[in-house]
Enzyme design. Structure first.
Site, PDB file in Angstrom:
ATOM      1  N   GLY A  59       0.778  -1.228   0.000  1.00 36.95           N
ATOM      2  CA  GLY A  59       0.000   0.000   0.000  1.00 36.95           C
ATOM      3  C   GLY A  59       0.810   1.279   0.000  1.00 36.95           C
ATOM      4  O   GLY A  59       1.877   1.369  -0.630  1.00 36.95           O
ATOM      5  N   SER A  60       0.315   2.261   0.741  1.00 38.52           N
ATOM      6  CA  SER A  60       0.863   3.621   0.665  1.00 38.52           C
ATOM      7  C   SER A  60       2.259   3.777   1.242  1.00 38.52           C
ATOM      8  O   SER A  60       2.838   4.865   1.146  1.00 38.52           O
ATOM      9  CB  SER A  60      -0.093   4.593   1.357  1.00 38.52           C
ATOM     10  OG  SER A  60      -1.323   4.661   0.662  1.00 38.52           O
ATOM     11  N   THR A  61       2.811   2.721   1.848  1.00 38.91           N
ATOM     12  CA  THR A  61       4.208   2.818   2.275  1.00 38.91           C
ATOM     13  C   THR A  61       5.130   2.975   1.067  1.00 38.91           C
ATOM     14  O   THR A  61       6.287   3.363   1.223  1.00 38.91           O
ATOM     15  CB  THR A  61       4.635   1.577   3.074  1.00 38.91           C
ATOM     16  OG1 THR A  61       4.397   0.396   2.294  1.00 38.91           O
ATOM     17  CG2 THR A  61       3.861   1.492   4.382  1.00 38.91           C
TER      18      THR A  61
END
Length: 567
Positions: free
Chosen positions: A286-288
Protein backbone atom coordinates in the site's frame (compact mmCIF):
# COMPACT_ATOMS: atom_id res chain seq x y z
CA UNK A 1 103.93 -70.98 28.81
CA UNK A 2 101.80 -74.08 28.42
CA UNK A 3 101.16 -74.04 32.15
CA UNK A 4 99.84 -70.51 31.89
CA UNK A 5 97.58 -71.36 28.96
CA UNK A 6 96.25 -74.36 30.81
CA UNK A 7 95.43 -72.26 33.85
CA UNK A 8 93.39 -69.66 31.72
CA UNK A 9 91.37 -72.16 29.66
CA UNK A 10 88.48 -72.65 32.19
CA UNK A 11 88.16 -68.85 32.55
CA UNK A 12 87.85 -68.35 28.76
CA UNK A 13 85.24 -71.12 28.52
CA UNK A 14 83.16 -69.58 31.31
CA UNK A 15 83.27 -66.11 29.63
CA UNK A 16 82.19 -67.65 26.33
CA UNK A 17 79.25 -69.35 27.98
CA UNK A 18 78.23 -66.13 29.67
CA UNK A 19 78.35 -64.20 26.37
CA UNK A 20 76.32 -66.91 24.67
CA UNK A 21 73.66 -66.77 27.41
CA UNK A 22 73.64 -62.94 27.16
CA UNK A 23 72.99 -63.11 23.43
CA UNK A 24 70.21 -65.63 23.96
CA UNK A 25 68.61 -63.42 26.67
CA UNK A 26 68.66 -60.37 24.39
CA UNK A 27 67.17 -62.39 21.57
CA UNK A 28 64.41 -63.64 23.82
CA UNK A 29 63.65 -60.09 24.97
CA UNK A 30 63.52 -58.91 21.37
CA UNK A 31 61.25 -61.81 20.46
CA UNK A 32 58.97 -61.09 23.43
CA UNK A 33 58.71 -57.42 22.46
CA UNK A 34 57.98 -58.34 18.85
CA UNK A 35 55.26 -60.78 19.92
CA UNK A 36 53.76 -58.17 22.25
CA UNK A 37 53.75 -55.61 19.43
CA UNK A 38 52.01 -58.08 17.13
CA UNK A 39 49.40 -58.79 19.81
CA UNK A 40 48.80 -55.09 20.42
CA UNK A 41 48.51 -54.51 16.67
CA UNK A 42 45.96 -57.31 16.34
CA UNK A 43 43.97 -55.91 19.26
CA UNK A 44 44.09 -52.40 17.77
CA UNK A 45 42.95 -53.68 14.37
CA UNK A 46 40.14 -55.62 16.04
CA UNK A 47 39.02 -52.52 17.95
CA UNK A 48 38.94 -50.52 14.74
CA UNK A 49 36.93 -53.29 13.06
CA UNK A 50 34.47 -53.36 15.95
CA UNK A 51 34.11 -49.59 15.86
CA UNK A 52 33.48 -49.72 12.13
CA UNK A 53 30.84 -52.41 12.56
CA UNK A 54 29.25 -50.38 15.33
CA UNK A 55 29.04 -47.31 13.13
CA UNK A 56 27.53 -49.34 10.31
CA UNK A 57 24.95 -50.78 12.69
CA UNK A 58 23.66 -47.38 13.74
CA UNK A 59 20.22 -46.78 12.36
CA UNK A 60 18.79 -43.73 10.61
CA UNK A 61 22.05 -43.21 8.79
CA UNK A 62 23.63 -41.54 11.85
CA UNK A 63 27.26 -42.45 12.43
CA UNK A 64 28.14 -43.02 16.11
CA UNK A 65 30.93 -40.34 16.27
CA UNK A 66 28.42 -37.69 15.18
CA UNK A 67 26.14 -38.44 18.13
CA UNK A 68 28.18 -36.13 20.32
CA UNK A 69 28.79 -33.53 17.62
CA UNK A 70 28.17 -30.05 18.99
CA UNK A 71 26.97 -26.85 17.38
CA UNK A 72 28.30 -23.39 18.16
CA UNK A 73 26.34 -21.39 20.69
CA UNK A 74 24.40 -18.49 19.15
CA UNK A 75 24.63 -15.25 21.12
CA UNK A 76 22.94 -11.88 20.74
CA UNK A 77 25.04 -8.75 20.21
CA UNK A 78 25.43 -8.34 24.00
CA UNK A 79 26.51 -11.94 24.66
CA UNK A 80 23.15 -13.29 25.84
CA UNK A 81 22.60 -16.93 24.78
CA UNK A 82 20.01 -17.56 22.08
CA UNK A 83 20.87 -21.20 21.33
CA UNK A 84 23.16 -23.59 23.19
CA UNK A 85 23.95 -27.31 23.24
CA UNK A 86 23.14 -29.47 26.24
CA UNK A 87 23.96 -33.15 26.77
CA UNK A 88 20.96 -35.50 27.02
CA UNK A 89 20.70 -39.30 27.32
CA UNK A 90 19.33 -41.33 24.41
CA UNK A 91 18.21 -44.95 24.77
CA UNK A 92 19.54 -47.73 22.55
CA UNK A 93 19.57 -51.53 22.61
CA UNK A 94 21.99 -54.28 21.66
CA UNK A 95 19.52 -57.04 20.69
CA UNK A 96 22.20 -59.74 20.59
CA UNK A 97 22.75 -59.22 24.36
CA UNK A 98 19.09 -59.23 25.41
CA UNK A 99 18.27 -62.39 27.36
CA UNK A 100 14.47 -62.16 27.66
CA UNK A 101 12.78 -60.08 24.94
CA UNK A 102 9.30 -60.40 26.49
CA UNK A 103 10.54 -59.11 29.84
CA UNK A 104 12.34 -56.21 28.18
CA UNK A 105 9.24 -55.24 26.17
CA UNK A 106 7.03 -55.32 29.27
CA UNK A 107 9.44 -53.23 31.35
CA UNK A 108 10.06 -50.59 28.66
CA UNK A 109 6.37 -50.36 27.70
CA UNK A 110 5.57 -49.48 31.31
CA UNK A 111 8.03 -46.58 31.10
CA UNK A 112 6.90 -45.51 27.60
CA UNK A 113 3.15 -46.32 27.39
CA UNK A 114 2.79 -44.55 24.03
CA UNK A 115 5.53 -46.62 22.40
CA UNK A 116 4.17 -49.22 19.98
CA UNK A 117 4.78 -52.64 21.54
CA UNK A 118 4.94 -54.45 18.20
CA UNK A 119 7.56 -52.00 16.94
CA UNK A 120 9.52 -52.36 20.20
CA UNK A 121 9.50 -56.15 20.01
CA UNK A 122 10.76 -56.06 16.41
CA UNK A 123 13.59 -53.74 17.47
CA UNK A 124 14.65 -55.96 20.36
CA UNK A 125 14.19 -59.38 18.73
CA UNK A 126 17.21 -59.49 16.44
CA UNK A 127 20.97 -59.91 16.23
CA UNK A 128 21.98 -56.30 15.69
CA UNK A 129 24.69 -54.64 17.71
CA UNK A 130 22.91 -51.27 17.93
CA UNK A 131 19.33 -50.04 17.46
CA UNK A 132 17.74 -46.79 18.60
CA UNK A 133 14.78 -47.00 20.96
CA UNK A 134 14.17 -43.39 22.03
CA UNK A 135 16.14 -40.20 21.60
CA UNK A 136 16.59 -37.31 24.00
CA UNK A 137 15.27 -38.53 27.35
CA UNK A 138 15.24 -36.74 30.67
CA UNK A 139 17.73 -37.63 33.43
CA UNK A 140 14.79 -38.93 35.49
CA UNK A 141 13.77 -41.32 32.70
CA UNK A 142 17.33 -42.56 32.39
CA UNK A 143 17.52 -43.24 36.13
CA UNK A 144 14.27 -45.23 36.14
CA UNK A 145 15.34 -47.37 33.17
CA UNK A 146 18.75 -48.07 34.69
CA UNK A 147 17.00 -49.39 37.80
CA UNK A 148 15.22 -51.96 35.63
CA UNK A 149 18.58 -53.65 35.05
CA UNK A 150 17.74 -54.98 31.56
CA UNK A 151 20.81 -56.53 29.87
CA UNK A 152 21.46 -55.06 26.41
CA UNK A 153 19.76 -51.74 27.18
CA UNK A 154 22.03 -48.72 27.53
CA UNK A 155 22.38 -44.99 26.95
CA UNK A 156 24.57 -42.69 24.92
CA UNK A 157 24.95 -38.95 25.53
CA UNK A 158 23.88 -36.75 22.65
CA UNK A 159 24.04 -33.02 22.07
CA UNK A 160 20.60 -31.47 22.07
CA UNK A 161 19.92 -27.92 20.97
CA UNK A 162 18.27 -25.77 23.59
CA UNK A 163 16.72 -22.34 23.03
CA UNK A 164 16.45 -20.50 26.37
CA UNK A 165 14.08 -17.87 24.97
CA UNK A 166 11.61 -20.34 23.48
CA UNK A 167 9.53 -18.62 20.81
CA UNK A 168 11.06 -15.17 21.15
CA UNK A 169 13.48 -15.45 18.20
CA UNK A 170 12.04 -18.51 16.46
CA UNK A 171 12.07 -17.26 12.87
CA UNK A 172 15.62 -15.98 13.21
CA UNK A 173 17.19 -19.03 14.82
CA UNK A 174 15.11 -21.70 13.07
CA UNK A 175 15.56 -25.20 14.51
CA UNK A 176 17.48 -28.48 14.32
CA UNK A 177 16.24 -32.04 13.95
CA UNK A 178 16.80 -34.93 16.35
CA UNK A 179 20.28 -35.45 14.89
CA UNK A 180 21.20 -31.84 15.72
CA UNK A 181 21.22 -30.88 12.04
CA UNK A 182 19.90 -27.44 11.10
CA UNK A 183 16.55 -27.56 9.29
CA UNK A 184 15.48 -23.89 9.30
CA UNK A 185 16.62 -20.35 9.97
CA UNK A 186 20.18 -19.49 10.92
CA UNK A 187 20.72 -23.04 12.17
CA UNK A 188 20.32 -24.30 8.62
CA UNK A 189 22.36 -21.42 7.22
CA UNK A 190 25.28 -22.25 9.52
CA UNK A 191 25.17 -25.92 8.49
CA UNK A 192 25.30 -24.90 4.85
CA UNK A 193 28.37 -22.81 5.57
CA UNK A 194 30.74 -24.33 8.09
CA UNK A 195 29.27 -26.41 10.91
CA UNK A 196 28.60 -29.50 8.79
CA UNK A 197 32.12 -29.33 7.37
CA UNK A 198 33.65 -29.15 10.84
CA UNK A 199 31.56 -32.11 11.96
CA UNK A 200 32.60 -34.13 8.91
CA UNK A 201 36.25 -33.40 9.65
CA UNK A 202 35.83 -34.41 13.27
CA UNK A 203 36.58 -30.97 14.71
CA UNK A 204 33.09 -30.49 16.13
CA UNK A 205 32.86 -33.67 18.16
CA UNK A 206 33.00 -33.76 21.94
CA UNK A 207 34.01 -30.11 22.06
CA UNK A 208 32.50 -26.67 21.96
CA UNK A 209 32.81 -24.58 18.82
CA UNK A 210 33.50 -20.87 18.92
CA UNK A 211 30.20 -19.06 19.66
CA UNK A 212 28.56 -17.17 16.81
CA UNK A 213 27.51 -13.64 17.70
CA UNK A 214 24.44 -12.26 15.95
CA UNK A 215 23.36 -8.69 15.29
CA UNK A 216 20.13 -9.27 17.24
CA UNK A 217 19.58 -7.33 20.46
CA UNK A 218 17.63 -9.74 22.67
CA UNK A 219 16.14 -6.86 24.69
CA UNK A 220 14.69 -5.26 21.57
CA UNK A 221 13.65 -8.64 20.20
CA UNK A 222 11.75 -9.43 23.38
CA UNK A 223 10.03 -6.02 23.44
CA UNK A 224 8.93 -6.35 19.81
CA UNK A 225 7.68 -9.90 20.41
CA UNK A 226 5.61 -8.79 23.41
CA UNK A 227 4.07 -5.81 21.58
CA UNK A 228 3.16 -7.91 18.55
CA UNK A 229 1.60 -10.57 20.79
CA UNK A 230 -0.42 -7.78 22.36
CA UNK A 231 -1.44 -6.59 18.88
CA UNK A 232 -2.85 -10.03 17.99
CA UNK A 233 -5.11 -9.85 21.02
CA UNK A 234 -5.87 -6.13 21.04
CA UNK A 235 -6.89 -5.99 17.36
CA UNK A 236 -8.04 -9.62 17.00
CA UNK A 237 -5.65 -9.95 14.07
CA UNK A 238 -4.75 -13.20 12.33
CA UNK A 239 -1.04 -12.35 12.18
CA UNK A 240 1.50 -9.66 13.01
CA UNK A 241 5.16 -9.13 12.15
CA UNK A 242 7.95 -6.65 12.58
CA UNK A 243 11.60 -6.04 11.76
CA UNK A 244 14.09 -3.36 12.82
CA UNK A 245 17.41 -2.55 11.15
CA UNK A 246 20.37 -0.29 11.82
CA UNK A 247 20.27 1.99 8.77
CA UNK A 248 24.01 2.71 8.95
CA UNK A 249 25.22 -0.91 8.97
CA UNK A 250 22.31 -3.05 7.75
CA UNK A 251 22.35 -5.09 10.96
CA UNK A 252 18.98 -6.59 11.87
CA UNK A 253 18.32 -5.75 15.51
CA UNK A 254 14.97 -7.56 15.86
CA UNK A 255 12.73 -9.73 13.66
CA UNK A 256 9.41 -11.24 14.73
CA UNK A 257 6.63 -12.98 12.82
CA UNK A 258 3.50 -14.22 14.61
CA UNK A 259 2.15 -16.81 14.90
CA UNK A 260 5.49 -18.48 15.50
CA UNK A 261 6.71 -21.71 17.15
CA UNK A 262 9.00 -22.97 19.89
CA UNK A 263 12.33 -24.13 18.38
CA UNK A 264 12.61 -26.60 21.27
CA UNK A 265 9.61 -28.36 19.66
CA UNK A 266 10.23 -27.66 15.97
CA UNK A 267 7.25 -29.66 14.69
CA UNK A 268 5.15 -26.61 15.52
CA UNK A 269 6.78 -24.75 12.64
CA UNK A 270 4.81 -26.92 10.21
CA UNK A 271 1.44 -25.69 11.43
CA UNK A 272 -0.49 -23.47 9.04
CA UNK A 273 0.29 -19.77 9.05
CA UNK A 274 3.63 -19.99 10.89
CA UNK A 275 5.78 -18.70 8.05
CA UNK A 276 8.30 -15.91 8.41
CA UNK A 277 6.25 -13.06 6.93
CA UNK A 278 9.22 -10.70 6.91
CA UNK A 279 11.28 -12.66 4.37
CA UNK A 280 9.03 -15.46 3.08
CA UNK A 281 5.81 -13.50 2.70
CA UNK A 282 5.11 -11.06 -0.13
CA UNK A 283 2.35 -8.49 0.05
CA UNK A 284 0.89 -5.41 -1.53
CA UNK A 285 2.18 -2.90 1.01
CA UNK A 286 0.00 0.00 0.00
CA UNK A 287 0.86 3.62 0.66
CA UNK A 288 4.21 2.82 2.28
CA UNK A 289 5.41 2.87 -1.37
CA UNK A 290 4.52 6.57 -1.78
CA UNK A 291 7.74 7.91 -0.20
CA UNK A 292 9.68 5.60 -2.52
CA UNK A 293 7.85 7.08 -5.51
CA UNK A 294 8.60 10.56 -4.15
CA UNK A 295 12.27 9.69 -3.78
CA UNK A 296 12.43 8.42 -7.37
CA UNK A 297 10.75 11.57 -8.68
CA UNK A 298 12.86 14.00 -6.64
CA UNK A 299 16.13 12.22 -7.44
CA UNK A 300 15.33 12.24 -11.15
CA UNK A 301 15.48 16.04 -11.09
CA UNK A 302 12.19 16.21 -13.00
CA UNK A 303 10.19 16.91 -9.85
CA UNK A 304 10.96 19.50 -7.17
CA UNK A 305 9.78 19.47 -3.57
CA UNK A 306 8.07 22.80 -4.23
CA UNK A 307 5.97 21.36 -7.08
CA UNK A 308 2.19 21.15 -6.88
CA UNK A 309 -0.22 18.54 -8.26
CA UNK A 310 -3.85 18.90 -9.18
CA UNK A 311 -5.89 16.52 -7.02
CA UNK A 312 -9.27 18.09 -7.64
CA UNK A 313 -10.65 15.01 -9.39
CA UNK A 314 -9.76 11.31 -9.87
CA UNK A 315 -7.31 10.13 -12.52
CA UNK A 316 -9.04 8.37 -15.44
CA UNK A 317 -7.60 5.33 -17.26
CA UNK A 318 -10.21 4.22 -19.78
CA UNK A 319 -13.01 2.80 -17.65
CA UNK A 320 -10.86 2.91 -14.49
CA UNK A 321 -10.92 5.88 -12.15
CA UNK A 322 -8.47 6.26 -9.26
CA UNK A 323 -9.31 8.72 -6.50
CA UNK A 324 -8.23 9.54 -2.93
CA UNK A 325 -9.50 7.91 0.26
CA UNK A 326 -9.72 11.28 2.02
CA UNK A 327 -10.06 13.52 -1.01
CA UNK A 328 -9.10 17.19 -0.56
CA UNK A 329 -10.34 18.04 -4.06
CA UNK A 330 -7.77 20.77 -4.57
CA UNK A 331 -4.22 21.37 -5.72
CA UNK A 332 -1.73 19.75 -3.32
CA UNK A 333 1.93 20.56 -2.73
CA UNK A 334 4.32 17.62 -2.83
CA UNK A 335 4.59 17.51 1.00
CA UNK A 336 0.77 17.53 1.16
CA UNK A 337 0.64 14.57 -1.22
CA UNK A 338 2.55 12.53 1.38
CA UNK A 339 0.84 14.11 4.38
CA UNK A 340 -2.67 13.39 3.05
CA UNK A 341 -1.58 10.13 1.32
CA UNK A 342 -2.99 11.25 -2.00
CA UNK A 343 -3.16 8.56 -4.69
CA UNK A 344 -3.89 11.22 -7.31
CA UNK A 345 -0.88 13.33 -6.36
CA UNK A 346 1.41 10.28 -6.24
CA UNK A 347 0.31 9.14 -9.71
CA UNK A 348 0.99 12.59 -11.16
CA UNK A 349 4.37 12.70 -9.42
CA UNK A 350 5.27 9.37 -11.05
CA UNK A 351 3.98 10.51 -14.44
CA UNK A 352 6.18 13.60 -14.27
CA UNK A 353 9.31 11.43 -14.26
CA UNK A 354 7.94 8.64 -16.50
CA UNK A 355 6.97 5.04 -15.81
CA UNK A 356 10.25 3.66 -17.22
CA UNK A 357 12.34 5.66 -14.74
CA UNK A 358 9.98 4.64 -11.94
CA UNK A 359 10.28 0.93 -12.81
CA UNK A 360 14.07 1.19 -12.99
CA UNK A 361 14.13 2.87 -9.57
CA UNK A 362 12.26 -0.05 -8.00
CA UNK A 363 14.97 -2.35 -9.30
CA UNK A 364 17.68 -0.02 -8.05
CA UNK A 365 16.38 -0.04 -4.46
CA UNK A 366 16.24 -3.83 -4.29
CA UNK A 367 12.56 -4.56 -4.96
CA UNK A 368 13.19 -7.30 -7.55
CA UNK A 369 13.90 -10.93 -6.70
CA UNK A 370 14.17 -12.17 -3.13
CA UNK A 371 15.51 -10.24 -0.13
CA UNK A 372 19.20 -10.50 0.69
CA UNK A 373 19.57 -12.08 4.14
CA UNK A 374 21.19 -15.17 5.69
CA UNK A 375 17.84 -16.88 6.26
CA UNK A 376 16.93 -19.71 3.85
CA UNK A 377 13.20 -18.89 4.11
CA UNK A 378 12.77 -16.30 1.35
CA UNK A 379 10.40 -15.61 -1.49
CA UNK A 380 10.55 -13.68 -4.76
CA UNK A 381 8.80 -10.36 -5.14
CA UNK A 382 6.19 -10.02 -7.87
CA UNK A 383 6.59 -6.94 -10.06
CA UNK A 384 5.96 -6.77 -13.79
CA UNK A 385 9.05 -6.20 -15.90
CA UNK A 386 7.30 -3.41 -17.79
CA UNK A 387 4.49 -1.22 -16.53
CA UNK A 388 1.46 -0.20 -18.51
CA UNK A 389 0.12 3.27 -17.80
CA UNK A 390 -2.44 2.00 -15.32
CA UNK A 391 0.03 -0.56 -13.89
CA UNK A 392 2.58 2.17 -13.19
CA UNK A 393 -0.16 4.35 -11.66
CA UNK A 394 -1.31 1.71 -9.16
CA UNK A 395 2.25 0.60 -8.40
CA UNK A 396 3.16 4.19 -7.49
CA UNK A 397 0.92 3.96 -4.44
CA UNK A 398 1.68 0.32 -3.62
CA UNK A 399 -0.98 -1.72 -5.41
CA UNK A 400 -0.52 -4.28 -8.17
CA UNK A 401 2.95 -5.35 -7.00
CA UNK A 402 3.99 -7.62 -4.13
CA UNK A 403 7.23 -7.35 -2.19
CA UNK A 404 8.57 -8.69 1.10
CA UNK A 405 8.56 -6.44 4.18
CA UNK A 406 12.35 -6.81 4.39
CA UNK A 407 12.72 -5.32 0.90
CA UNK A 408 10.57 -2.37 1.96
CA UNK A 409 12.69 -1.91 5.09
CA UNK A 410 15.94 -2.01 3.10
CA UNK A 411 14.64 0.68 0.74
CA UNK A 412 13.47 2.91 3.61
CA UNK A 413 16.89 2.62 5.27
CA UNK A 414 18.49 3.90 2.06
CA UNK A 415 15.98 6.75 1.81
CA UNK A 416 16.98 8.13 5.22
CA UNK A 417 20.67 7.23 5.64
CA UNK A 418 21.96 9.49 2.87
CA UNK A 419 21.10 7.23 -0.04
CA UNK A 420 23.20 4.08 0.57
CA UNK A 421 21.43 0.79 -0.18
CA UNK A 422 22.90 -1.69 2.33
CA UNK A 423 22.02 -5.38 2.31
CA UNK A 424 20.56 -6.47 5.66
CA UNK A 425 22.41 -9.02 7.79
CA UNK A 426 21.87 -11.03 10.97
CA UNK A 427 25.60 -10.99 11.71
CA UNK A 428 27.64 -8.12 13.20
CA UNK A 429 28.91 -5.55 10.71
CA UNK A 430 30.48 -2.13 11.12
CA UNK A 431 29.86 0.98 9.04
CA UNK A 432 33.03 0.57 6.97
CA UNK A 433 32.17 -3.01 5.97
CA UNK A 434 28.58 -1.97 5.22
CA UNK A 435 29.61 0.85 2.89
CA UNK A 436 32.15 -1.37 1.13
CA UNK A 437 29.31 -3.45 -0.34
CA UNK A 438 26.64 -0.76 -0.63
CA UNK A 439 25.47 1.24 -3.62
CA UNK A 440 24.25 4.81 -3.92
CA UNK A 441 20.59 4.91 -4.97
CA UNK A 442 19.68 8.55 -4.23
CA UNK A 443 21.75 11.62 -3.48
CA UNK A 444 22.02 13.15 -0.02
CA UNK A 445 19.81 16.09 -0.91
CA UNK A 446 16.98 13.73 -1.88
CA UNK A 447 17.53 11.78 1.35
CA UNK A 448 17.22 15.00 3.38
CA UNK A 449 13.96 15.80 1.61
CA UNK A 450 12.51 12.34 2.26
CA UNK A 451 13.45 12.59 5.92
CA UNK A 452 11.50 15.84 6.08
CA UNK A 453 8.47 14.31 4.37
CA UNK A 454 8.43 11.29 6.70
CA UNK A 455 8.80 13.48 9.77
CA UNK A 456 6.05 15.80 8.54
CA UNK A 457 3.71 12.84 8.18
CA UNK A 458 4.49 11.73 11.74
CA UNK A 459 3.78 15.20 13.13
CA UNK A 460 0.76 16.25 11.06
CA UNK A 461 -0.32 13.24 8.99
CA UNK A 462 -1.26 9.59 9.47
CA UNK A 463 1.83 8.77 11.55
CA UNK A 464 0.94 10.69 14.70
CA UNK A 465 0.18 7.56 16.75
CA UNK A 466 3.59 6.15 15.83
CA UNK A 467 5.60 9.11 17.15
CA UNK A 468 6.07 9.20 20.94
CA UNK A 469 7.22 12.59 22.16
CA UNK A 470 10.91 13.36 21.83
CA UNK A 471 12.06 10.44 19.68
CA UNK A 472 11.75 12.27 16.31
CA UNK A 473 10.06 9.40 14.48
CA UNK A 474 9.18 9.67 10.81
CA UNK A 475 7.14 7.21 8.80
CA UNK A 476 4.30 6.31 6.49
CA UNK A 477 1.15 4.22 6.86
CA UNK A 478 -0.05 1.66 4.36
CA UNK A 479 -3.58 0.23 4.38
CA UNK A 480 -3.84 -2.41 1.67
CA UNK A 481 -7.04 -4.24 0.77
CA UNK A 482 -6.36 -7.97 0.51
CA UNK A 483 -7.33 -9.91 -2.58
CA UNK A 484 -10.10 -12.42 -1.86
CA UNK A 485 -11.46 -14.59 -4.72
CA UNK A 486 -9.73 -12.37 -7.26
CA UNK A 487 -11.21 -9.12 -5.91
CA UNK A 488 -10.06 -6.52 -3.42
CA UNK A 489 -11.90 -6.90 -0.10
CA UNK A 490 -13.20 -3.85 1.78
CA UNK A 491 -13.03 -5.49 5.20
CA UNK A 492 -9.89 -7.64 5.01
CA UNK A 493 -6.92 -5.32 5.32
CA UNK A 494 -3.17 -5.73 5.64
CA UNK A 495 -1.96 -2.72 7.61
CA UNK A 496 1.64 -1.54 7.56
CA UNK A 497 3.72 1.21 9.09
CA UNK A 498 7.25 1.89 7.85
CA UNK A 499 9.32 4.23 10.01
CA UNK A 500 12.76 5.52 10.93
CA UNK A 501 14.16 7.29 13.99
CA UNK A 502 15.55 9.68 15.11
CA UNK A 503 15.00 11.67 11.92
CA UNK A 504 17.57 14.35 12.74
CA UNK A 505 20.28 11.63 12.74
CA UNK A 506 18.70 8.37 11.52
CA UNK A 507 19.95 5.20 13.18
CA UNK A 508 17.09 2.68 12.89
CA UNK A 509 14.30 1.82 10.49
CA UNK A 510 11.36 -0.47 11.22
CA UNK A 511 8.41 -2.08 9.43
CA UNK A 512 5.36 -3.34 11.35
CA UNK A 513 2.51 -5.42 9.86
CA UNK A 514 -0.89 -6.22 11.37
CA UNK A 515 -2.94 -8.62 9.27
CA UNK A 516 -6.76 -8.34 9.21
CA UNK A 517 -7.12 -6.22 12.36
CA UNK A 518 -10.44 -5.29 13.93
CA UNK A 519 -11.27 -2.03 15.68
CA UNK A 520 -9.86 -1.84 19.19
CA UNK A 521 -13.06 -0.14 20.43
CA UNK A 522 -16.00 1.87 19.12
CA UNK A 523 -13.95 5.07 18.89
CA UNK A 524 -11.16 3.43 16.91
CA UNK A 525 -10.62 2.89 13.21
CA UNK A 526 -9.20 -0.18 11.53
CA UNK A 527 -6.76 1.48 9.11
CA UNK A 528 -2.98 1.29 9.64
CA UNK A 529 -2.64 4.40 11.78
CA UNK A 530 -4.83 2.83 14.49
CA UNK A 531 -2.92 -0.44 14.78
CA UNK A 532 0.39 -0.80 12.88
CA UNK A 533 1.17 2.85 13.66
CA UNK A 534 0.21 2.54 17.32
CA UNK A 535 2.27 -0.65 17.72
CA UNK A 536 5.25 1.16 16.18
CA UNK A 537 4.95 3.96 18.72
CA UNK A 538 4.77 1.55 21.66
CA UNK A 539 7.82 -0.40 20.46
CA UNK A 540 9.92 2.73 19.93
CA UNK A 541 8.98 4.11 23.33
CA UNK A 542 10.17 0.86 24.93
CA UNK A 543 13.36 0.19 22.97
CA UNK A 544 14.78 3.64 22.15
CA UNK A 545 16.36 4.03 25.62
CA UNK A 546 17.86 0.53 25.30
CA UNK A 547 19.47 1.65 22.04
CA UNK A 548 20.93 4.77 23.58
CA UNK A 549 18.39 7.19 22.11
CA UNK A 550 17.05 9.61 24.69
CA UNK A 551 14.02 11.89 24.21
CA UNK A 552 14.79 15.40 23.02
CA UNK A 553 11.95 17.92 22.81
CA UNK A 554 14.04 20.72 21.30
CA UNK A 555 11.86 22.20 18.49
CA UNK A 556 14.98 23.21 16.59
CA UNK A 557 15.65 19.57 15.74
CA UNK A 558 12.52 19.42 13.59
CA UNK A 559 13.28 22.83 12.11
CA UNK A 560 16.61 21.47 10.90
CA UNK A 561 14.81 18.82 8.85
CA UNK A 562 12.94 21.35 6.72
CA UNK A 563 14.53 21.65 3.27
CA UNK A 564 16.01 25.02 2.40
CA UNK A 565 13.43 25.43 -0.37
CA UNK A 566 10.60 25.41 2.19
CA UNK A 567 12.15 27.60 4.88
Amino acid sequence: MSDVMHENTPSIAIDGARKSRGHMTKSRIRLTIAIAMVVFAVVAIRLVMLATVQVDDVTLGQARPALTATRPALLDRNGSPLAIDIQVPSLFAEPRRIIDVDEAVEALSAEFPTMDRKWLRERLDGDEGFVWLKRELTPQQKERILRLGIPGIDFVSESRRFYPGGNVAAHILGAVNVDNVGIAGLERHLDQREVALLQDLGFARDRSLQPVELSIDLRVQHAMHRELEDALTRYQAIAAAGVMMNVQTGEIVALVSLPDFDPNMPAGALEEGRINRITAGKFELGSTLKPITAAAALDSGLVQITDEFDATKPVQFGRFRIGDFHAKKRVLSLPEVIKYSSNIGTIKMMQAMGKERFRAFLTNVGMDGSPVIELPEKTQSQIKDKFSEVGAATASFGHGLSITPLQLLTAYAALVNGGDLIAPTLLPRDRIAALANSKKVINERTSDQIRYLLRLNAIEGSGRKAAPDGYRVGGKTGTAEKVVDGKYSDDKLLNVFASAFPMDAPQYAMVILVDEPKKEDERSGHTAAWNAGAVTGRIIERVAPMLGIVPNLDPELDAQLVPVELR
